[in-house]
Design an enzyme around this catalytic site. Structure first.
Site, short mmCIF file in Angstrom:
data_model
loop_
_atom_site.label_atom_id
_atom_site.label_comp_id
_atom_site.label_asym_id
_atom_site.label_seq_id
_atom_site.Cartn_x
_atom_site.Cartn_y
_atom_site.Cartn_z
N ASP A 71 0.95 -1.20 0.06
CA ASP A 71 -0.01 0.21 -0.11
C ASP A 71 1.03 1.20 0.01
OD1 ASP A 71 -2.25 1.82 0.61
OD2 ASP A 71 -3.42 0.13 0.98
N GLY A 79 4.39 -0.79 -4.34
CA GLY A 79 3.46 -0.21 -3.24
C GLY A 79 2.36 0.97 -4.10
N HIS A 80 1.80 1.67 -3.29
CA HIS A 80 0.95 2.89 -4.01
C HIS A 80 1.59 4.26 -3.76
CE1 HIS A 80 -2.90 0.19 -3.23
NE2 HIS A 80 -2.01 -0.30 -4.03
N GLY A 81 2.96 4.19 -3.60
CA GLY A 81 3.59 5.50 -3.61
C GLY A 81 3.45 6.48 -2.22
#
Length: 483
Positions: free
Chosen positions: A288, A310-312
């Protein structure tokens, strides 16, 4: 003649009597102020004290007896061979309180008892988890206030239970948590292994038939001021790896976080309601957000962030359930973002209120990032990826203003590398784009940018040119169910 002989015999008899009674004539010294001599009889020594130094010029000294006595004294003072060295009052080892570290035993109680001792110490204390061993521990709530500074030094490996069914069911569970502990340092060369595989498998984000519940955060700090966390490794947390809330003056340095890219909701570092934070050189690979900055965060500076997969790096999400959000003075300075869903991102829910302002994303390299620059005021996560739909527009939103994206270069994996989707009722204000160079990975397609309800204050040296297309809220749908 006879009288002289009697005197001689008398003197000889007197000397023999003195020798018979153990006396010996000492050296005769004149007493101060006296013209006469006097005789001092010194007794023969029978025991020499080892507590006072002997002055051989004044005290008779039996070297043989002294040597034997010192030898006996040394033997009597030796500690028993099986006895462990005493524990220093400033250094507490969890093994002294029963922790086995054998990879099988439950060491929870030993950790709690060791913490109680450290927290009650009036002098600065190091609580040590030795290297080279594995300590199985369940939920460990470590609370203050404590009497003095504590350094929790984790050199070994802490392992969470695979089965977390008996953990706290009320609210958000925590594996290892510190509450109301000021001047705390957590450091060491060790690892916190959250064994999150079973939690990920049972997550509603993985299996939509399961109810959505909170899984434990691995390491949590609540209401801890003047906090330092250095060098530790966090591995495979059930959900958030490092959670910081309601703290002030926080320093995070050289932290390593690792989990699979498909681990649901396994944020790296999540911070809320906290002021004055410094994050230096973290390395975060997770499923995430690498870095999630939520409501109540003020004065955060992050430097040299290694992020991906991940999501940054995200500001938000903010304003969920019509809540009020306040985030200000956030700087991400120097980051390398690789293989993530987003790069530099701000996300807010429709219906919220408050503000997100004075935000800077500086000196970032994007490598195969799907959406390198992204503002989303229509954020909503949806559990069923088979039925995506736009979020409903509401009349209120968190106000986004004074945002700078500067010196951001690299590659995206979609055409739209700059996406600014803002609320119609509360447009994004004073957004600046400077020195941006973002291309498609491999250069096969031209990149573009899209804008919706955004007020650009300035743009210079930006590729692709800002706002080359105009998007609407109906064009924006959630990227996946776990976002």
């Amino acid at each position: 003649m006879a009288s002289r002989s009697l005197v001689a015999w008398a003197c000889l008899l007197f000397v023999l009597l003195l020798l018979a009674f153990g006396g010996a004539p000492a050296e005769a010294r004149p007493a101060p102020g006296s013209r006469h001599r006097r005789v001092v009889i010194a007794p023969t020594p029978t025991l020499i004290s080892t507590n006072a130094a002997a002055d051989e010029s004044t005290v008779p000294f039996n070297k043989a007896a002294f040597s034997v006595h010192r030898k006996l004294l040394a033997e009597n003072n030796k500690p028993p061979k099986a006895a462990a060295p005493p524990e220093s009052s400033g250094n507490i080892n969890v093994e002294s309180y029963g922790a086995a570290g054998d990879g099988r035993s439950d060491d929870t109680k030993a950790f709690l008892n060791a913490w109680a001792k450290a927290c009650s110490s009036a002098e600065p204390t190091v609580l040590l988890v030795p290297a080279g061993k594995k300590y199985h521990v369940k939920e460990i709530p470590l609370s203050g206030p404590c009497k003095s500074e504590i350094t929790f030094q984790i050199d070994g490996t802490l392992v969470a239970p695979e089965d977390k069914s008996d953990w706290n069911k009320q609210g958000y569970p925590h594996w290892i948590s510190f509450t109301n502990v000021d001047r705390l340092t957590v450091t060491g060369k060790g690892t916190l292994d959250g064994t999150g595989k079973s939690s990920w498998k049972n997550s509603c984000r993985t299996n939509h038939k399961n109810p959505c519940t909170f899984a434990p955060a691995a390491l949590t700090f609540t209401s801890c001021n003047h906090l330092k966390v250095h060098n530790i490794k966090l591995l495979n947390s059930p959900q958030v790896h490092l959670l910081i809330q309601y703290c002030k003056d926080v320093e995070l340095t050289s932290i390593t976080i690792t989990a699979p890219s498909n681990a649901p909701e396994a944020d790296g570092i999540h911070i809320s309601h906290t002021e004055d934070i410094r994050i230096i050189k973290p390395v975060i690979k997770s499923g995430d957000d690498c870095l999630s900055i939520a409501t109540g965060v003020k004065n955060l500076y992050a430097y040299k962030v290694e992020c991906g997969p991940g999501h940054g790096i995200s500001i938000g999400s903010l304003g969920k359930d019509n809540s009020d959000a306040q985030v200000s003075n956030i700087t991400i300075d120097t980051a390398h973002v690789t293989g993530t869903l987003y790069g530099a991102r701000i996300k807010t829910w429709q219906g919220g209120s408050g503000y997100a302002k004075e935000i800077k994303f500086l000196n970032m390299i994007m490598d195969k990032v799907k959406h390198p620059i992204y503002i989303d005021q229509y954020y909503c996560n949806q559990f069923d990826p088979l039925k995506p739909k736009p979020c409903e527009e509401q009349k209120t939103a968190v106000q986004i203003s004074n945002v700078l994206f500067k010196n951001i270069k690299g590659s995206g994996t979609t055409k739209d590398v700059i996406s600014l989707h803002c609320s119609k009722s509360f447009p994004c204000q004073d957004v600046i784009l400077q020195d941006i160079d973002l291309k498609m990975k491999g250069g096969a397609k031209k990149t573009m940018s899209s804008c919706e309800n955004v007020m650009l204050k300035q743009s210079s040296n930006v590729f692709p040119a800002p706002c080359t297309s105009v998007a609407t809220k109906n064009d924006h749908v959630p990227e996946d169910s776990s976002d």
